[in-house]
Design a protein around this motif. Structure first.
Motif, mmCIF file in Angstrom:
data_model
loop_
_atom_site.group_PDB
_atom_site.id
_atom_site.type_symbol
_atom_site.label_atom_id
_atom_site.label_comp_id
_atom_site.label_asym_id
_atom_site.label_seq_id
_atom_site.Cartn_x
_atom_site.Cartn_y
_atom_site.Cartn_z
ATOM 1 N N ASP A 52 20.924 3.300 28.857
ATOM 2 C CA ASP A 52 20.548 3.526 30.251
ATOM 3 C C ASP A 52 19.043 3.451 30.468
ATOM 4 O OD1 ASP A 52 19.857 5.852 28.930
ATOM 5 O OD2 ASP A 52 20.785 7.198 30.378
ATOM 6 N N GLU A 53 18.332 2.809 29.560
ATOM 7 C CA GLU A 53 16.877 2.649 29.711
ATOM 8 C C GLU A 53 16.581 1.394 30.539
ATOM 9 O OE1 GLU A 53 14.182 4.399 28.897
ATOM 10 O OE2 GLU A 53 15.325 6.025 27.968
ATOM 11 N N PRO A 54 15.691 1.484 31.505
ATOM 12 C CA PRO A 54 15.382 0.319 32.336
ATOM 13 C C PRO A 54 14.518 -0.729 31.638
ATOM 14 C CG PRO A 54 14.069 2.191 33.044
ATOM 15 C CD PRO A 54 15.017 2.699 31.991
ATOM 16 N N ASN A 55 13.770 -0.329 30.618
ATOM 17 C CA ASN A 55 12.865 -1.251 29.930
ATOM 18 C C ASN A 55 13.457 -1.669 28.589
ATOM 19 O OD1 ASN A 55 10.717 -0.941 31.929
ATOM 20 N ND2 ASN A 55 10.499 1.111 31.086
ATOM 21 N N HIS A 56 13.082 -2.862 28.155
ATOM 22 C CA HIS A 56 13.556 -3.347 26.853
ATOM 23 C C HIS A 56 13.036 -2.412 25.754
ATOM 24 C CE1 HIS A 56 14.302 -5.888 23.396
ATOM 25 N NE2 HIS A 56 15.041 -6.668 24.171
ATOM 26 N N PRO A 57 13.886 -2.091 24.765
ATOM 27 C CA PRO A 57 13.459 -1.165 23.712
ATOM 28 C C PRO A 57 12.219 -1.613 22.936
ATOM 29 C CG PRO A 57 15.828 -1.496 23.623
ATOM 30 C CD PRO A 57 15.289 -2.460 24.632
ATOM 31 N N ARG A 58 11.972 -2.920 22.843
ATOM 32 C CA ARG A 58 10.810 -3.368 22.080
ATOM 33 C C ARG A 58 9.501 -2.891 22.700
ATOM 34 N NH1 ARG A 58 10.672 -6.880 25.744
ATOM 35 N NH2 ARG A 58 10.455 -9.053 26.004
ATOM 36 N N LEU A 59 9.512 -2.535 23.998
ATOM 37 C CA LEU A 59 8.315 -2.044 24.684
ATOM 38 C C LEU A 59 8.026 -0.579 24.370
ATOM 39 C CD1 LEU A 59 8.974 -3.707 28.169
ATOM 40 C CD2 LEU A 59 7.477 -4.539 26.311
ATOM 41 N N LYS A 60 9.045 0.137 23.949
ATOM 42 C CA LYS A 60 8.929 1.573 23.619
ATOM 43 C C LYS A 60 8.413 2.377 24.820
ATOM 44 C CE LYS A 60 8.117 4.165 19.402
ATOM 45 N NZ LYS A 60 7.363 4.258 18.139
ATOM 46 N N GLN A 61 8.842 1.972 26.007
ATOM 47 C CA GLN A 61 8.470 2.661 27.245
ATOM 48 C C GLN A 61 9.699 3.396 27.774
ATOM 49 O OE1 GLN A 61 7.027 -0.538 29.735
ATOM 50 N NE2 GLN A 61 5.063 -0.644 28.665
ATOM 51 N N TYR A 62 10.066 4.450 27.089
ATOM 52 C CA TYR A 62 11.291 5.164 27.405
ATOM 53 C C TYR A 62 11.065 6.121 28.571
ATOM 54 C CZ TYR A 62 12.166 3.463 22.673
ATOM 55 O OH TYR A 62 12.290 2.675 21.559
#
Length: 194
Positions: A52-62
């Motif tokens: 349910d995270e809006p940003n791609h995990p590679r960005l690490k912007q949780y």
């Protein structure tokens, strides 16, 4: 060099699962081995929602606290053991979800597999997991533990009573993971080349 942290991740979340007793046996084997600080991570207790995270995990912007906690937990590990059943020739949805929540946190860390099931001992599920491990740059160990007809090793007290082959396989896996954990740590701390 600090003692590597080994996280044993229980991939099954269903009621009555065998995964927890298998993981507890692996934990005892790892503690006996003595090369790790051992942590048991139960995906049933973690209870991550589906991604349910809006940003791609590679960005690490949780943005969600559950993701930030999961990120910190995986970040502190140096190695993993996935304790996984086989469902319909594949691995569990909670395991895939837990992996997909993160990206950088998995990179250059070794992972060992303890699979279980019926006649195939979970090996068909392991083959479907391999591309996912490579995609997040986990380093699969060559050694593994595959437990066929797992119920035969489960006591009435729901404790795994391993065979000699299982115990020897677990020790071989732990020896390899310890070596890989120490060498992969250097990959994660090496400064980037300019």
């Amino acid at each position: 060099m600090a003692t590597p942290v080994l996280q044993i991740i229980v991939a099954s979340t269903r009621p009555g699962r065998v995964g927890l007793p298998v993981a507890q046996w692996v934990r005892k084997a790892a503690e006996k081995h003595g090369g790790f600080t051992v942590e048991l991570v139960d995906l049933a207790e973690l209870n991550l929602p589906f991604m349910d995270e809006p940003n791609h995990p590679r960005l690490k912007q949780y943005v969600h606290e559950h993701t930030k906690r999961w990120s910190a937990q995986v970040d502190r590990a140096d190695a993993f053991v996935f304790v996984m059943p086989e469902y319909n020739h594949g691995y569990t949805a909670p395991l895939k979800n837990a992996i997909d929540f993160l990206a950088q946190e998995w990179a250059n860390k070794p992972v060992g597999i303890v699979s279980y099931g019926g006649v195939s001992a979970g090996t068909r599920a392991v083959t479907t997991l391999d591309p996912v491990l490579n995609a997040v740059r986990l380093r699969p160990a060559a050694a593994a533990v595959h437990i066929p007809f797992v119920a035969q090793f489960l006591s009435e007290e729901r404790v795994i009573e391993p065979s000699e082959v299982m115990s020897a396989s677990a020790e071989a896996l732990l020896v390899e993971l310890e070596v890989l954990a120490r060498s992969c740590r250097q990959l994660r701390t090496k400064p980037a080349q300019s």
